[in-house]
Design a protein around this motif. Structure first.
Motif, PDB file in Angstrom:
ATOM      1  N   ALA A  31     -16.838   5.928   4.991  1.00 11.09           N
ATOM      2  CA  ALA A  31     -16.023   5.096   4.617  1.00 11.09           C
ATOM      3  C   ALA A  31     -14.818   5.827   3.656  1.00 11.09           C
ATOM      4  CB  ALA A  31     -16.421   4.111   3.684  1.00 11.09           C
ATOM      5  N   GLY A  32     -13.638   5.447   3.619  1.00  8.50           N
ATOM      6  CA  GLY A  32     -12.698   6.112   2.835  1.00  8.50           C
ATOM      7  C   GLY A  32     -12.281   5.250   1.654  1.00  8.50           C
ATOM      8  N   LEU A  33     -11.860   6.004   0.483  1.00  5.74           N
ATOM      9  CA  LEU A  33     -11.599   5.250  -0.608  1.00  5.74           C
ATOM     10  C   LEU A  33     -10.014   5.491  -0.951  1.00  5.74           C
ATOM     11  CD1 LEU A  33     -12.768   3.286  -3.064  1.00  5.74           C
ATOM     12  CD2 LEU A  33     -12.772   5.645  -4.361  1.00  5.74           C
ATOM     13  N   LEU A  34      -9.121   4.257  -1.271  1.00  8.15           N
ATOM     14  CA  LEU A  34      -7.902   4.586  -1.534  1.00  8.15           C
ATOM     15  C   LEU A  34      -7.841   3.805  -2.890  1.00  8.15           C
ATOM     16  CD1 LEU A  34      -6.198   2.622   1.469  1.00  8.15           C
ATOM     17  CD2 LEU A  34      -6.386   5.035   1.128  1.00  8.15           C
ATOM     18  N   GLU A  35      -6.649   4.618  -3.559  1.00  6.39           N
ATOM     19  CA  GLU A  35      -6.376   4.261  -4.967  1.00  6.39           C
ATOM     20  C   GLU A  35      -4.967   3.715  -5.030  1.00  6.39           C
ATOM     21  OE1 GLU A  35      -7.191   6.725  -9.065  1.00  6.39           O
ATOM     22  OE2 GLU A  35      -5.394   6.992  -8.351  1.00  6.39           O
ATOM     23  N   VAL A  36      -4.485   2.463  -5.517  1.00  6.14           N
ATOM     24  CA  VAL A  36      -3.539   1.743  -5.421  1.00  6.14           C
ATOM     25  C   VAL A  36      -3.368   0.950  -6.730  1.00  6.14           C
ATOM     26  CG1 VAL A  36      -1.822   0.185  -4.024  1.00  6.14           C
ATOM     27  CG2 VAL A  36      -4.142   0.846  -3.251  1.00  6.14           C
ATOM     28  N   PRO A  37      -1.939   1.617  -7.617  1.00  4.51           N
ATOM     29  CA  PRO A  37      -1.638   0.924  -8.387  1.00  4.51           C
ATOM     30  C   PRO A  37      -1.057  -0.481  -8.246  1.00  4.51           C
ATOM     31  CG  PRO A  37      -0.027   2.791  -8.141  1.00  4.51           C
ATOM     32  CD  PRO A  37      -1.035   2.635  -6.988  1.00  4.51           C
ATOM     33  N   TYR A  38      -1.205  -1.462  -9.067  1.00  8.09           N
ATOM     34  CA  TYR A  38      -0.475  -2.497  -8.843  1.00  8.09           C
ATOM     35  C   TYR A  38      -0.422  -3.285 -10.158  1.00  8.09           C
ATOM     36  CZ  TYR A  38       1.918  -6.873  -7.178  1.00  8.09           C
ATOM     37  OH  TYR A  38       2.695  -7.821  -7.009  1.00  8.09           O
ATOM     38  N   GLY A  39       0.999  -3.504 -10.756  1.00  8.57           N
ATOM     39  CA  GLY A  39       1.078  -4.344 -11.837  1.00  8.57           C
ATOM     40  C   GLY A  39       0.335  -3.858 -13.243  1.00  8.57           C
ATOM     41  N   GLY A  40       0.016  -2.389 -13.253  1.00  9.56           N
ATOM     42  CA  GLY A  40      -0.376  -1.996 -14.462  1.00  9.56           C
ATOM     43  C   GLY A  40      -1.879  -1.653 -14.109  1.00  9.56           C
ATOM     44  N   VAL A  41      -2.432  -2.376 -13.298  1.00 10.26           N
ATOM     45  CA  VAL A  41      -3.883  -2.197 -12.909  1.00 10.26           C
ATOM     46  C   VAL A  41      -4.078  -1.336 -11.844  1.00 10.26           C
ATOM     47  CG1 VAL A  41      -5.953  -3.669 -12.213  1.00 10.26           C
ATOM     48  CG2 VAL A  41      -4.203  -4.676 -13.684  1.00 10.26           C
ATOM     49  N   THR A  42      -5.547  -0.606 -11.660  1.00  8.41           N
ATOM     50  CA  THR A  42      -5.587   0.413 -10.676  1.00  8.41           C
ATOM     51  C   THR A  42      -6.754  -0.494  -9.645  1.00  8.41           C
ATOM     52  OG1 THR A  42      -5.505   2.208 -11.895  1.00  8.41           O
ATOM     53  CG2 THR A  42      -6.744   2.594  -9.915  1.00  8.41           C
TER      54      THR A  42
ATOM     55  N   LEU B 102       0.839  -1.102   0.006  1.00  7.66           N
ATOM     56  CA  LEU B 102       0.141   0.073   0.054  1.00  7.66           C
ATOM     57  C   LEU B 102       0.921   1.246   0.070  1.00  7.66           C
ATOM     58  CD1 LEU B 102      -2.706  -1.116   2.525  1.00  7.66           C
ATOM     59  CD2 LEU B 102      -2.632  -1.289   0.089  1.00  7.66           C
ATOM     60  N   GLN B 103       2.054   1.105  -0.249  1.00  4.50           N
ATOM     61  CA  GLN B 103       3.086   2.018  -0.248  1.00  4.50           C
ATOM     62  C   GLN B 103       2.692   3.235  -1.059  1.00  4.50           C
ATOM     63  OE1 GLN B 103       7.045   0.709   0.159  1.00  4.50           O
ATOM     64  NE2 GLN B 103       6.680   0.138   2.167  1.00  4.50           N
ATOM     65  N   GLU B 104       2.150   2.832  -2.378  1.00  2.00           N
ATOM     66  CA  GLU B 104       1.828   4.079  -3.352  1.00  2.00           C
ATOM     67  C   GLU B 104       0.246   4.454  -3.280  1.00  2.00           C
ATOM     68  OE1 GLU B 104       3.356   3.397  -7.353  1.00  2.00           O
ATOM     69  OE2 GLU B 104       4.757   2.004  -6.414  1.00  2.00           O
ATOM     70  N   ALA B 105      -0.269   4.019  -2.193  1.00  2.00           N
ATOM     71  CA  ALA B 105      -1.989   4.238  -1.996  1.00  2.00           C
ATOM     72  C   ALA B 105      -2.116   5.861  -2.024  1.00  2.00           C
ATOM     73  CB  ALA B 105      -2.356   3.629  -0.889  1.00  2.00           C
ATOM     74  N   ARG B 106      -2.940   6.293  -2.652  1.00  2.00           N
ATOM     75  CA  ARG B 106      -3.394   7.403  -2.757  1.00  2.00           C
ATOM     76  C   ARG B 106      -4.907   7.645  -2.190  1.00  2.00           C
ATOM     77  NH1 ARG B 106      -4.878  11.558  -6.835  1.00  2.00           N
ATOM     78  NH2 ARG B 106      -5.720   9.981  -8.297  1.00  2.00           N
TER      79      ARG B 106
END
Ligand code: ADP
Length: 480
Positions: free
Chosen positions: A72-83, A52-56
């Motif tokens: 509730a909160g919403l995080l966006e995390v990129p992983y392996g080219g997928v959001t 989750l280090q790159e989570a926004r």
């Protein structure tokens, strides 16, 4: 085409079984087909922080569950080219693991509504299709039709519900209809869709409300229309059969590659000799008799009745008189753990029961085994048998669901095949299939090598299935 996957598991964030594999690999395959696919799931406490280090943080939003207003909160995390979008709500998901809590129904009803509310925070991603997976996300199509139908943001969204396992349906008491799901007393349609034997059934509601439905193999799509496999929902599924497809899962062919896999002791492409080096190391490590010619059978599985553990338990003493070693990696129901541990104590030269979840060890077993046993009672798709074949390990399977669709039975007259199969849910038919496999291994190495080569040559990548999902998405978008 903007597709949002809503599901409860996605590798490497969190995984309990095959759904996690699909959540971690199908989106990437669909991106290659030209769709913009993103994933939304709960932010469980057990998701490793380092992922989750790159989570926004995208913001907070409110979810109304009848009179309960949850923030509730919403995080966006990129992983392996997928959001990936993660929904954060401490009380529901700040717990260990994924499932098995008394309030799972409430947790995933919340998740389903939260997905629809979270869309407002995805400014650059107007969703065309919500692709919902299993009962955890099944309330989404229902909410979409019966609560969000007039909302400009939601009106045009189409839904696809994919069944990965019909056994798990998500039950709630009737009082949840108004009190939690937030329906009014006059919403008869929503009630009829959800109602099941005096309770509410979230999966049933989703199956009735979704625009299209699919499951994870053509054979399972046929089977679940019958009482034996229908888990009580066969009539609902038959009713929707014109909108039902069966699309076989794929596996992540980069992850399960014997030539590259870093978990193995010795990498190999097709050499059974090099593959056998892994077996020697595994035997040494587990304290089993060491020998390349001893056939090794492996199982990597949840220890539940679905996986045919009752058949195994029934014939275990006879099975272990065969000249083979058996290594089982799995966790699950205590009764099976006990049976296996007791058997291990009784046959220390033959059996290891490793009661844990261990991704790296699983890869070692797939690579070290000669046979993978999978005598399932039912199997929507099954990934273990495909992973095994990708490592040149021949599956012994019952001909059901995805096992039937992915394993070609050995034909002694033509030499074709990728494994060994049996038809009925019968312990001695299973034993007979293992006996045939062990016999061939010992008596006809050339025929065995040919089968292993067949298995290694199979294409279980997502390419074909991703194309079929694209077909469903186009069908959805062409609907008014
Ligand atoms: P299901 O989804 O019904 O559990 P599948 O065969 O579709 O069965 O997928 C199971 C997945 O979980 C495979 O990737 C398998 O390797 C993995 N798995 C199951 N049990 C374990 C375990 N104890 N340790 C590591 N991986 C496991």
């Amino acid at each position: 085409m903007n597709i949002l996957f809503a599901l409860a598991e996605a590798f490497p964030f969190i995984k309990a079984g095959g759904l996690g594999d699909v959540g971690g690999s199908l989106p990437g395959a669909l991106l290659k087909e030209g769709a913009d696919v993103r994933v939304i799931m709960p932010r469980y406490r057990s998701i490793p922080e380092e992922l989750l280090q790159e989570a926004r943080f995208l913001g907070r939003f409110t979810v109304n569950l009848s009179w309960r207003k949850r923030s509730a909160g919403l995080l966006e995390v990129p992983y392996g080219g997928v959001t990936y979008y993660l929904i954060e709500e401490e009380e529901y998901f700040g717990r260990e693991g994924l499932y098995g809590y008394f309030d799972d129904g409430e947790r995933f009803a919340f998740f389903s509504k939260a997905v629809l509310e979270a869309l407002a925070l995805m400014k650059d991603f107007p969703v065309d299709i919500l692709h919902c997976h299993d009962w955890h996300a099944a309330a989404i199509p229902l909410f979409l039709k019966e609560q969000y139908g007039k909302s400009p943001r939601h009106q045009k969204i189409r839904s696809l519900l994919t069944i990965h396992n019909l056994r798990h349906q998500g039950f709630m008491g009737n009082e949840a209809f108004g009190d939690l799901l937030g329906f009014g007393n006059n919403q008869r349609k929503a009630y009829n869709w959800l109602a099941y034997e005096g309770q509410l059934n979230l999966l049933k509601g989703g199956l009735m409300a979704a625009d299209l439905i699919s499951t994870v193999s053509p054979a399972y799509a046929r089977e679940i229309q019958t009482p034996y496999y229908g888990e009580g929902l066969e009539e609902v599924i038959r009713y929707r059969s014109r909108d039902l497809s069966g699309i076989l899962n794929g596996i992540d062919s980069d992850k399960y590659k014997p030539l590259k896999d870093k978990s193995l002791w010795v990498n190999f492409r097709s050499s059974l000799d090099k593959k056998g080096e892994n077996k020697l190391r595994l035997q040494e490590e587990l304290g089993l008799p060491v020998g390349k010619d001893i056939p090794m059978a492996v199982m990597v599985t949840r220890l539940v009745d679905q996986k045919g553990l009752d058949l195994l338990a029934h014939i275990l003493p006879e099975l272990l008189t065969l000249p083979l070693e058996l290594v089982i990696l799995g966790t699950g129901e205590p009764r099976y753990e006990t049976i296996l541990k007791k058997a291990e104590a009784a046959w220390p030269e033959k059996l290891r029961a490793l009661i844990r979840y261990d991704e790296g060890l699983a890869h070692k077993l797939y690579a070290s085994g000669d046979l993978l046993l999978m005598p399932s009672l039912f199997e929507p798709c099954g990934l273990s048998q495909m992973i095994a074949m990708a490592y040149g390990t021949l599956p012994v399977v019952r001909e059901t669901g995805g096992l039937k669709d992915s394993v070609i039975p050995y034909n002694q007259f033509t030499g074709e095949g990728t494994g060994f199969t049996f038809t009925n849910y019968n312990a001695h038919e299973f034993l007979d299939a293992v006996r045939r496999a062990v016999g061939l291994y010992r008596e006809n190495p050339a025929a065995w090598k040919a089968l292993a080569d067949n298995a290694l040559a199979q294409d279980f990548s997502w390419k074909k299935s991703a194309g079929e999902y694209m077909g469903l998405y186009h069908r959805l978008l062409s609907r008014k």
